[in-house]
Write an enzyme that holds these catalytic residues in place. Structure first.
Site, PDB file in Angstrom:
ATOM      1  N   THR A 121       4.364 -39.762  21.935  1.00  0.00           N
ATOM      2  CA  THR A 121       5.423 -39.687  23.343  1.00  0.00           C
ATOM      3  C   THR A 121       6.727 -40.464  23.059  1.00  0.00           C
ATOM      4  O   THR A 121       6.590 -41.409  22.426  1.00  0.00           O
ATOM      5  CB  THR A 121       4.787 -40.060  24.573  1.00  0.00           C
ATOM      6  OG1 THR A 121       5.543 -40.103  25.665  1.00  0.00           O
ATOM      7  CG2 THR A 121       4.075 -41.299  24.289  1.00  0.00           C
ATOM      8  N   TYR A 145       0.734 -46.072  29.556  1.00  0.00           N
ATOM      9  CA  TYR A 145       0.715 -44.912  28.556  1.00  0.00           C
ATOM     10  C   TYR A 145       1.503 -45.021  27.061  1.00  0.00           C
ATOM     11  O   TYR A 145       0.652 -44.488  26.001  1.00  0.00           O
ATOM     12  CB  TYR A 145       1.296 -43.851  29.675  1.00  0.00           C
ATOM     13  CG  TYR A 145       1.338 -42.514  28.528  1.00  0.00           C
ATOM     14  CD1 TYR A 145       0.338 -41.751  28.241  1.00  0.00           C
ATOM     15  CD2 TYR A 145       2.669 -42.061  28.437  1.00  0.00           C
ATOM     16  CE1 TYR A 145       0.417 -40.660  27.880  1.00  0.00           C
ATOM     17  CE2 TYR A 145       3.116 -40.977  27.781  1.00  0.00           C
ATOM     18  CZ  TYR A 145       1.833 -40.023  27.499  1.00  0.00           C
ATOM     19  OH  TYR A 145       2.102 -38.992  26.582  1.00  0.00           O
TER      20      TYR A 145
HETATM   21  N1  UFG Z   1      11.144 -38.051  39.125  1.00  0.00           N
HETATM   22  C1  UFG Z   1      11.763 -38.082  40.284  1.00  0.00           C
HETATM   23  N2  UFG Z   1      11.001 -37.506  41.551  1.00  0.00           N
HETATM   24  C2  UFG Z   1       9.831 -36.927  41.280  1.00  0.00           C
HETATM   25  C3  UFG Z   1       9.151 -36.941  39.882  1.00  0.00           C
HETATM   26  C4  UFG Z   1       9.936 -37.335  38.968  1.00  0.00           C
HETATM   27  O1  UFG Z   1      12.816 -38.553  40.863  1.00  0.00           O
HETATM   28  O2  UFG Z   1       9.067 -36.547  42.049  1.00  0.00           O
HETATM   29  C5  UFG Z   1      11.894 -38.626  38.122  1.00  0.00           C
HETATM   30  C6  UFG Z   1      10.904 -39.705  37.279  1.00  0.00           C
HETATM   31  O3  UFG Z   1      11.190 -40.888  37.880  1.00  0.00           O
HETATM   32  C7  UFG Z   1      11.704 -39.610  36.016  1.00  0.00           C
HETATM   33  C8  UFG Z   1      12.098 -38.476  35.820  1.00  0.00           C
HETATM   34  O4  UFG Z   1      12.033 -37.564  37.014  1.00  0.00           O
HETATM   35  O5  UFG Z   1      13.000 -40.473  36.017  1.00  0.00           O
HETATM   36  C9  UFG Z   1      10.960 -37.524  34.798  1.00  0.00           C
HETATM   37  O6  UFG Z   1       9.755 -37.954  35.286  1.00  0.00           O
HETATM   38  P1  UFG Z   1       8.260 -37.170  34.913  1.00  0.00           P
HETATM   39  O7  UFG Z   1       7.130 -37.705  35.826  1.00  0.00           O
HETATM   40  O8  UFG Z   1       8.717 -35.760  34.967  1.00  0.00           O
HETATM   41  O9  UFG Z   1       8.294 -37.390  33.332  1.00  0.00           O
HETATM   42  P2  UFG Z   1       8.359 -38.915  32.692  1.00  0.00           P
HETATM   43  O10 UFG Z   1       9.611 -39.038  31.902  1.00  0.00           O
HETATM   44  O11 UFG Z   1       7.858 -40.001  33.479  1.00  0.00           O
HETATM   45  O12 UFG Z   1       7.227 -38.503  31.662  1.00  0.00           O
HETATM   46  C10 UFG Z   1       7.244 -37.532  30.843  1.00  0.00           C
HETATM   47  C11 UFG Z   1       5.722 -37.369  30.274  1.00  0.00           C
HETATM   48  C12 UFG Z   1       5.264 -38.436  29.360  1.00  0.00           C
HETATM   49  C13 UFG Z   1       6.337 -38.685  28.277  1.00  0.00           C
HETATM   50  C14 UFG Z   1       7.447 -38.842  28.777  1.00  0.00           C
HETATM   51  C15 UFG Z   1       8.455 -39.085  27.613  1.00  0.00           C
HETATM   52  O13 UFG Z   1       4.873 -37.380  31.462  1.00  0.00           O
HETATM   53  O14 UFG Z   1       4.185 -38.091  28.787  1.00  0.00           O
HETATM   54  O15 UFG Z   1       7.970 -37.614  29.537  1.00  0.00           O
HETATM   55  O16 UFG Z   1       9.954 -39.062  28.065  1.00  0.00           O
HETATM   56  F1  UFG Z   1       5.841 -39.747  27.650  1.00  0.00           F
END
Ligand code: UFG
Length: 308
Positions: A121, A145
């Site tokens: 990741t 993670y």
């Molecule tokens: N976000 C919001 N509101 C929400 C959900 C998410 O603002 O309701 C934001 C998060 O704070 C973040 C972005 O949208 O800034 C993306 O969040 P996600 O939860 O969709 O994804 P993440 O970037 O946290 O994580 C994902 C995968 C991981 C991976 C990562 C790598 O879940 O497995 O991408 O970039 F490691």
């Protein structure tokens, strides 16, 4: 393309793993699924593919599996993947991701399986200076993670040096989308990822959503991510398999498009496509979020010939 290969897909009943199973079938290979169904779904299982129910870290399960099948390669997707949950429950991530992966790798070595494709990741990088992140960037995960996956990578590298094992580690950026033929998709309940949450909002399955953090040092203050379609990601794994079969040396490669989108840009796009106005609230930063994660994916394109 390689001859017909028998490939173990751990997590093959999950979001990315299920797409992988279809991609392997489409490429003429023979997948077998191992999944503990903690987050997997029967509805995502491809027809006529053998399914073993159990945890990758359970040697009773892998002993049986490896006695009954002779695998050319293992693709290891099974893992816990929710960043905020890893912050509140780190042990779950170290046990389920790192420890179970070590056990699976041991089972592969014992069974003489010499090709391993590992789901890592972008979270291994943590906060980086703005710009594209290449594989040699320092790894400083912001959350358990990412740390659990980085430790798994290290185990794989060490074992590959000591045993007859070659690997491709793919560091996924933000995976999104669903199979164009409608055979698989993202069924996570509750939704935890940005695009799925936004789509639930415009389809009336929730009343509002939050933007986590509007004070990052990015153009519009929200986090930037590199969203990659799950079918492009699956194609990268098929390319990794071909590469290993052709005798390619172990490598670690980013899997993203090299194009970032902010949270606000993603939400504007969902609003545009759906023709709906989104009920969005600004909220504080979420624990463990890096400001910007965008891939330099030239290695994957150059070495594996991957073209998204
Ligand atoms: N976000 C919001 N509101 C929400 C959900 C998410 O603002 O309701 C934001 C998060 O704070 C973040 C972005 O949208 O800034 C993306 O969040 P996600 O939860 O969709 O994804 P993440 O970037 O946290 O994580 C994902 C995968 C991981 C991976 C990562 C790598 O879940 O497995 O991408 O970039 F490691």
């Amino acid at each position: 393309m390689a001859d017909k290969l028998k490939v173990l897909v751990t997590g093959g009943a999950g979001y990315i793993g299920s797409h992988m199973v279809f991609a392997l079938l489409d490429a003429g290979h023979q997948p077998v699924i191992l999944d503990d169904f903690s987050t997997g779904h029967d509805a995502l299982i491809a027809p006529n593919v053998p399914v073993y129910r159990g945890n990758v870290g359970d040697s009773d399960v892998t002993d049986k599996l490896f006695a009954e099948h002779s695998f050319d390669a293992v693709m290891h997707f099974a893992a816990s993947i929710i960043v905020p949950e890893s912050v509140s429950n780190p042990l779950k991530y170290y046990l389920n991701n790192t420890v179970s992966t070590a056990r699976l790798i041991r089972a592969c070595v014992d069974a003489g399986i010499d090709k391993f494709v590992f789901s890592s990741t972008a979270a291994v990088y943590g906060n980086q200076d703005a710009g594209l992140i290449a594989e040699d960037a320092p790894c400083q995960p912001e959350n358990p993670y990412g740390a659990s996956k980085l430790m798994s990578e290290q185990i794989l590298r060490d074992v590959a040096k000591a045993h007859d094992l070659s690997y491709v580690i793919l560091r996924y950026f933000n995976v999104a989308g669903a199979d164009a033929a409608g055979r698989a998709g993202q069924l996570s309940k509750p939704a935890t990822h940005l695009i799925k949450i936004a789509v639930e909002l415009v389809t009336g399955q929730r009343d509002s959503m939050q933007v986590f953090g509007t004070d990052y040092s990015t153009l519009d203050g929200t986090c930037i991510r590199d969203y990659i379609h799950v079918s492009d990601l699956s194609a990268a794994h098929v390319a990794a398999l071909d590469y290993l079969v052709a005798g390619g040396a172990s490598l670690t490669a980013n899997c993203g498009y090299g194009r970032g989108a902010s949270v606000r840009e993603v939400l504007a796009s969902v609003a545009n496509v759906s023709g709906s106005k989104l009920a969005i609230e600004n909220a504080p930063r979420r624990d463990g979020d890096a400001a910007s994660l965008v891939a330099d994916s030239s290695l994957l394109r150059d070495r594996l010939g991957w073209q998204p």
